[in-house]
Design a protein around this motif. Sequence first.
Motif, PDB file in Angstrom:
ATOM      1  N   LEU A  16       0.723  -1.199   0.113  1.00 33.01           N
ATOM      2  CA  LEU A  16      -0.239   0.007  -0.314  1.00 33.01           C
ATOM      3  C   LEU A  16       0.917   1.333   0.041  1.00 33.01           C
ATOM      4  CD1 LEU A  16      -2.872  -0.895   2.566  1.00 33.01           C
ATOM      5  CD2 LEU A  16      -3.094  -0.694   0.007  1.00 33.01           C
ATOM      6  N   MET A  17       1.993   1.298   0.832  1.00 31.25           N
ATOM      7  CA  MET A  17       2.932   2.517   0.814  1.00 31.25           C
ATOM      8  C   MET A  17       3.416   2.680  -0.574  1.00 31.25           C
ATOM      9  SD  MET A  17       5.900   2.975   3.440  1.00 31.25           S
ATOM     10  CE  MET A  17       7.016   1.733   2.547  1.00 31.25           C
ATOM     11  N   ARG A  18       3.991   1.325  -1.151  1.00 23.04           N
ATOM     12  CA  ARG A  18       4.500   1.460  -2.282  1.00 23.04           C
ATOM     13  C   ARG A  18       3.726   2.230  -3.480  1.00 23.04           C
ATOM     14  NH1 ARG A  18       9.224   2.654  -2.791  1.00 23.04           N
ATOM     15  NH2 ARG A  18       9.818   0.936  -1.197  1.00 23.04           N
ATOM     16  N   LEU A  19       2.616   1.614  -3.440  1.00 23.95           N
ATOM     17  CA  LEU A  19       1.424   1.759  -4.554  1.00 23.95           C
ATOM     18  C   LEU A  19       0.948   3.241  -4.561  1.00 23.95           C
ATOM     19  CD1 LEU A  19      -0.602  -1.486  -5.249  1.00 23.95           C
ATOM     20  CD2 LEU A  19       1.407  -0.286  -6.778  1.00 23.95           C
ATOM     21  N   LYS A  72       1.989  20.118   4.896  1.00 25.74           N
ATOM     22  CA  LYS A  72       2.380  20.198   3.713  1.00 25.74           C
ATOM     23  C   LYS A  72       3.805  19.586   3.584  1.00 25.74           C
ATOM     24  CE  LYS A  72       0.263  23.868   1.187  1.00 25.74           C
ATOM     25  NZ  LYS A  72       0.309  25.102   0.654  1.00 25.74           N
ATOM     26  N   GLY A  73       4.619  19.933   4.762  1.00 26.56           N
ATOM     27  CA  GLY A  73       5.926  19.681   4.838  1.00 26.56           C
ATOM     28  C   GLY A  73       6.307  18.349   5.468  1.00 26.56           C
ATOM     29  N   ASP A  74       5.454  17.210   5.718  1.00 26.16           N
ATOM     30  CA  ASP A  74       5.576  16.197   6.554  1.00 26.16           C
ATOM     31  C   ASP A  74       6.459  15.105   5.595  1.00 26.16           C
ATOM     32  OD1 ASP A  74       4.708  16.917   8.870  1.00 26.16           O
ATOM     33  OD2 ASP A  74       2.572  16.081   8.455  1.00 26.16           O
ATOM     34  N   GLY A  75       6.146  15.067   4.276  1.00 26.96           N
ATOM     35  CA  GLY A  75       6.670  14.083   3.431  1.00 26.96           C
ATOM     36  C   GLY A  75       5.779  13.071   3.115  1.00 26.96           C
ATOM     37  N   GLU A  76       6.525  11.749   2.761  1.00 25.05           N
ATOM     38  CA  GLU A  76       5.756  10.495   2.575  1.00 25.05           C
ATOM     39  C   GLU A  76       5.279   9.687   3.761  1.00 25.05           C
ATOM     40  OE1 GLU A  76       4.658   9.624  -0.268  1.00 25.05           O
ATOM     41  OE2 GLU A  76       5.597  11.118  -1.451  1.00 25.05           O
ATOM     42  N   LEU A  77       4.192   8.918   3.659  1.00 20.23           N
ATOM     43  CA  LEU A  77       3.357   8.306   4.759  1.00 20.23           C
ATOM     44  C   LEU A  77       4.644   6.864   5.350  1.00 20.23           C
ATOM     45  CD1 LEU A  77       0.253   7.288   3.005  1.00 20.23           C
ATOM     46  CD2 LEU A  77       0.602   9.040   4.854  1.00 20.23           C
ATOM     47  N   SER A  78       4.368   6.770   6.442  1.00 20.02           N
ATOM     48  CA  SER A  78       5.654   5.869   6.872  1.00 20.02           C
ATOM     49  C   SER A  78       4.582   4.457   7.071  1.00 20.02           C
ATOM     50  CB  SER A  78       6.055   6.320   8.474  1.00 20.02           C
ATOM     51  OG  SER A  78       5.164   6.108   9.594  1.00 20.02           O
ATOM     52  N   VAL A  79       5.459   3.345   7.401  1.00 21.46           N
ATOM     53  CA  VAL A  79       4.761   2.103   7.518  1.00 21.46           C
ATOM     54  C   VAL A  79       4.142   2.194   8.713  1.00 21.46           C
ATOM     55  CG1 VAL A  79       5.272  -0.309   7.937  1.00 21.46           C
ATOM     56  CG2 VAL A  79       6.564   0.973   6.192  1.00 21.46           C
ATOM     57  N   LYS A  80       4.681   2.581   9.658  1.00 21.83           N
ATOM     58  CA  LYS A  80       3.823   2.692  11.150  1.00 21.83           C
ATOM     59  C   LYS A  80       2.566   3.582  11.013  1.00 21.83           C
ATOM     60  CE  LYS A  80       4.806   3.755  16.045  1.00 21.83           C
ATOM     61  NZ  LYS A  80       5.595   4.411  17.015  1.00 21.83           N
ATOM     62  N   THR A  81       2.619   4.686  10.456  1.00 21.38           N
ATOM     63  CA  THR A  81       1.296   5.245  10.605  1.00 21.38           C
ATOM     64  C   THR A  81       0.273   4.416   9.559  1.00 21.38           C
ATOM     65  OG1 THR A  81       1.947   6.575   8.500  1.00 21.38           O
ATOM     66  CG2 THR A  81       2.112   7.526  10.940  1.00 21.38           C
ATOM     67  N   ILE A  82       0.684   3.820   8.404  1.00 17.92           N
ATOM     68  CA  ILE A  82      -0.367   2.923   7.751  1.00 17.92           C
ATOM     69  C   ILE A  82      -0.770   1.876   8.354  1.00 17.92           C
ATOM     70  CG2 ILE A  82      -0.633   1.769   5.665  1.00 17.92           C
ATOM     71  CD1 ILE A  82       1.298   3.473   4.213  1.00 17.92           C
ATOM     72  N   TRP A  83       0.009   1.228   9.141  1.00 17.86           N
ATOM     73  CA  TRP A  83      -0.259  -0.056   9.848  1.00 17.86           C
ATOM     74  C   TRP A  83      -1.321   0.430  11.255  1.00 17.86           C
ATOM     75  CZ3 TRP A  83       2.519  -0.986  14.907  1.00 17.86           C
ATOM     76  CH2 TRP A  83       2.101  -2.118  15.454  1.00 17.86           C
ATOM     77  N   GLN A  84      -0.697   1.208  11.756  1.00 16.95           N
ATOM     78  CA  GLN A  84      -1.802   1.778  13.150  1.00 16.95           C
ATOM     79  C   GLN A  84      -3.019   2.361  12.334  1.00 16.95           C
ATOM     80  OE1 GLN A  84       0.451   4.411  15.205  1.00 16.95           O
ATOM     81  NE2 GLN A  84       1.491   2.600  16.459  1.00 16.95           N
ATOM     82  N   GLY A  85      -3.281   2.932  11.226  1.00 15.74           N
ATOM     83  CA  GLY A  85      -4.395   3.382  10.986  1.00 15.74           C
ATOM     84  C   GLY A  85      -5.083   2.350  10.167  1.00 15.74           C
TER      85      GLY A  85
END
Length: 108
Positions: A16-19, A72-85
């Motif tokens: 999901l992160m990569r796509l 805006k300046g946070d950058g790309e998603l991390s695995v941890k935020t995707i996993w917990q969300g």
Amino acid sequence: MSDKLYMVVAWRIARLMRLGRTCPNLDASLLFETDEWKAAFILNKKAVPEKATRLNEVVRLMARPGGLLARKGDGELSVKTIWQGLQRVMDFAAGLGFAREFEHQCCV
């Protein structure tokens, strides 16, 4: 849980992160069930569209309950935020399914 199940979960989150980064305009319904992407909109108090939207939008909505601030300046998603969300969204999607099932069982 077995090690194989952890690998499947880790693979899905990494995918999901990569796509979300490489194919942001991909249709979200290709990777999520209807209740899953609708739950992401509902949890973020956004209007639920009639049909699935872009993958990047849904993944970002799913990461917000996991701690994504979406500045805006946070950058790309991390695995941890995707996993917990994703955990929260999946629980909510299951609740939507149970509520729909319960609604059909009641005779009021």
